[in-house]
Write an enzyme that holds these catalytic residues in place. Structure first.
Site, PDB file in Angstrom:
ATOM      1  N   GLY A  10      12.756  -3.307  21.928  1.00 55.40           N
ATOM      2  CA  GLY A  10      12.959  -2.706  20.615  1.00 55.40           C
ATOM      3  C   GLY A  10      12.500  -1.260  20.629  1.00 55.40           C
ATOM      4  O   GLY A  10      12.317  -0.651  21.693  1.00 55.40           O
ATOM      5  N   ALA A  12       9.605   0.045  19.964  1.00 54.09           N
ATOM      6  CA  ALA A  12       8.317   0.227  20.646  1.00 54.09           C
ATOM      7  C   ALA A  12       8.499   0.199  22.162  1.00 54.09           C
ATOM      8  O   ALA A  12       8.002   1.070  22.881  1.00 54.09           O
ATOM      9  CB  ALA A  12       7.327  -0.851  20.206  1.00 54.09           C
ATOM     10  N   ASP A 207       6.897 -14.915  20.950  1.00 49.67           N
ATOM     11  CA  ASP A 207       6.665 -15.240  22.364  1.00 49.67           C
ATOM     12  C   ASP A 207       5.564 -14.379  22.980  1.00 49.67           C
ATOM     13  O   ASP A 207       4.641 -14.893  23.626  1.00 49.67           O
ATOM     14  CB  ASP A 207       7.956 -15.037  23.171  1.00 49.67           C
ATOM     15  N   ARG A 265       4.407  -4.110  -1.868  1.00 52.20           N
ATOM     16  CA  ARG A 265       5.335  -5.223  -1.683  1.00 52.20           C
ATOM     17  C   ARG A 265       4.744  -6.576  -2.053  1.00 52.20           C
ATOM     18  O   ARG A 265       5.459  -7.453  -2.557  1.00 52.20           O
ATOM     19  CB  ARG A 265       5.809  -5.251  -0.219  1.00 52.20           C
ATOM     20  N   ARG A 360       1.138  -3.569   4.217  1.00 50.04           N
ATOM     21  CA  ARG A 360       1.764  -2.425   4.892  1.00 50.04           C
ATOM     22  C   ARG A 360       2.635  -1.649   3.924  1.00 50.04           C
ATOM     23  O   ARG A 360       3.368  -2.226   3.134  1.00 50.04           O
ATOM     24  CB  ARG A 360       2.629  -2.910   6.060  1.00 50.04           C
TER      25      ARG A 360
END
Length: 534
Positions: A10, A12, A207, A265, A360
């Site tokens: 991804g 990162a 994972d 959120r 966040r």
């Protein structure tokens, strides 16, 4: 010899790869999927940075982020991220990310929740996708090597030193060993454990976090999972915060607004879900924005709403529901992205880097993963240059991994693990969702342990080797189950409400819990403790 091995492709993983390669390291990226299938594409709305200090500043951005964390973050680490945000955006811009521009050809910004400032850079509502594709293009240009469709099985750790991974080649069913001087985990978060109640892709199954935990890594703040307020009612497909940032309303069945749409959120999600629990529908109203603005700034939201809900958002109300979206917890790292295992680094959503704490801010996830992935890639590269004497003696792990896969093929398959995967997702959402209490969480933990006890009766029906999806999903299921148990246990242990962790039996924030949770294996058992912010 691999200098820097990266698990995950991804934003990162790709950012870390580019920065390690720039430092002349031999880099290999191992990924379960292809880079363009990464979960990063779900980061639609934008990436935060103070570009124009007219009425904003790095200090305000730092304070907004810290306030959202509910005191479970490190201010110095946050400040490092915010101070570097402008350079991060300019770097992304320089490599070709197509940010929207204003009438003066400056990078445009929009407002997101949790702040009164306008600091979120964007590429319509495809920001994560555009960043990801641009990074992947750069990786191809730099000749970075990829092993796609390889599922990481376990870390190879000798005497508390990481030396690579074992992985399953999905195409052939072969177990492989990748030996490396340094390893970076960039495998994504664990909100995907809320199966059928999450915005995450099916491949996002925790994972990397689980193999890190099993190898001896400390995990932190696993009880904190963010629920996004606006997903499509019947599919949990994300409708970005950009829709509200551009002026969309949240309305009830009477078409009345009931909350400030740009509050944090967790507050917005709980307000929505309280109505849904009363069998009241909640809608996102974008009609007043007009078709031209919607087409320019929210083309993806318009397409998703029509294709998956048969709703024209320029004409109709869009039914929405909250869903698990982002995990604030993960592999505990320091400012240098190091874990407690030597030569092992972590970055992105899989890491708990003392940035987000209990909640966040929208737009900060992309900023964090790019900022600290650059740090991880460079630090792992520098460390690899210091390693000369590198060998593994008497390594039996590879043979053990082959036997473990063979054992899965021989399991009786009496119990259908797919059924339990759905049960886990529903139970997590009901009992470890937006509203939590001791009784429900204990029920959940008992359910999860009962399911784990049934693992020997599970198995796979497909006995082939090539592209055995049944095998991959069984391994993923075990990772989901392990992380679900850890997350539930950590939530039970935090007897207060803070950010995304809201307990009806402990509705207030308790200053005695101004600490991060830490979970780790010791003497083959799980240990949980609270520790001061470092």
């Amino acid at each position: 010899m691999i200098d820097v091995l990266i698990i995950g492709s991804g934003i990162a993983g790709l950012t870390a790869a580019l920065n390690a390669k720039k430092n002349d390291s031999n880099v290999l990226v191992v990924s379960k999927t292809y880079p363009t299938h990464s979960q990063s594409v779900q980061a639609q709305g934008g990436i935060n940075a103070v570009l124009y200090e007219d009425d904003d500043s790095v200090d305000i951005h730092t304070e907004d982020t810290y306030n959202a964390s509910f005191k479970l973050a490190n201010k110095d680490t946050i400040k490092f991220m915010c101070e570097n945000a402008k350079d991060t955006i300019h770097w992304l811009d320089s490599i070709g990310v197509p940010f929207n521009r204003d009438k003066d050809n400056k990078i445009a910004q929009r407002k997101f929740g949790g702040t009164k400032k306008i600091r979120t850079c964007y590429s319509s509502d495809y920001t994560g996708l555009k960043i990801l594709h641009t990074l992947y293009d750069q990786c191809i240009k730099e000749g970075i090597n990829f092993k796609n469709e390889h599922l990481a099985l376990n870390l190879i750790v000798h005497k508390d030193i990481a030396k690579g991974i074992t992985a399953l080649d999905i195409q052939t069913g072969e177990v492989k060993e990748f030996i490396s001087k340094t390893t970076i985990i960039a495998s994504g978060g664990y909100a995907g454990i809320y199966y059928n109640h999450t915005t995450n892709s099916y491949s996002n199954t925790a994972d990397g976090i689980n193999i890190a935990y099993k190898a001896g890594c400390e995990l932190s703040n696993m009880e904190f999972v963010q629920f996004h307020p606006t997903t499509l009612e019947n599919s949990n497909i994300l409708i970005s915060e950009s829709a509200r940032g551009e002026g969309g309303y949240l309305v009830d069945k009477d078409e009345k607004r009931f909350i400030d749409e740009l509050k944090p959120r967790d507050e917005v999600s709980r307000a929505i879900y309280e109505k849904i629990k009363k069998d009241e529908k909640v809608y996102l109203d974008l009609r007043h924005l007009g078709i031209d603005k919607i087409k320019e700034l929210m083309p993806q939201e318009r397409t998703l709403a029509y294709e998956f809900s048969n709703i024209k958002i320029e004409e109709e109300l869009l039914p929405i529901i909250p869903a698990a979206h982002y995990s604030m917890g993960g592999i505990k790292t320091d400012k240098e992205t190091k874990t407690n295992i030597s030569n092992l680094y972590a970055c992105g959503e899989c890491a708990q880097a003392y940035i987000h704490g209990a909640n966040r801010l929208g737009g900060n996830s992309l900023l964090e993963i790019v900022t600290f992935a650059k740090v991880a890639g460079l630090n792992a590269s520098i460390k690899s240059n210091e390693i000369n004497d590198f060998h593994i003696s008497n390594n039996t792990q590879y043979k053990d991994e082959i036997k473990e896969i063979e054992n899965i093929y021989s399991l009786p398959n009496i119990e259908n693990f797919y059924k339990y995967k759905e049960i886990i997702g529903l139970s997590l959402f009901d009992k470890l969702g937006l509203f939590r209490d001791e009784e429900k969480m204990n029920e959940l933990l008992n359910e999860l342990n009962e399911i784990k006890n049934k693992l020997p009766k599970m198995g796979i029906a497909d006995k082939s080797n090539v592209f055995n999806k049944n095998l991959i999903e069984f391994i993923e299921f075990k990772n989901i189950l392990d992380i679900a148990i850890i997350t539930t246990t950590c939530a039970i242990n935090r007897k207060e409400s803070r950010g995304s962790h809201y307990r009806t039996d402990y509705p207030n924030t308790d200053e005695n819990y101004n600490k991060c949770s830490k979970v780790y294996i010791q003497n083959n058992s799980t240990n949980i403790e609270l520790e001061d912010i470092k």
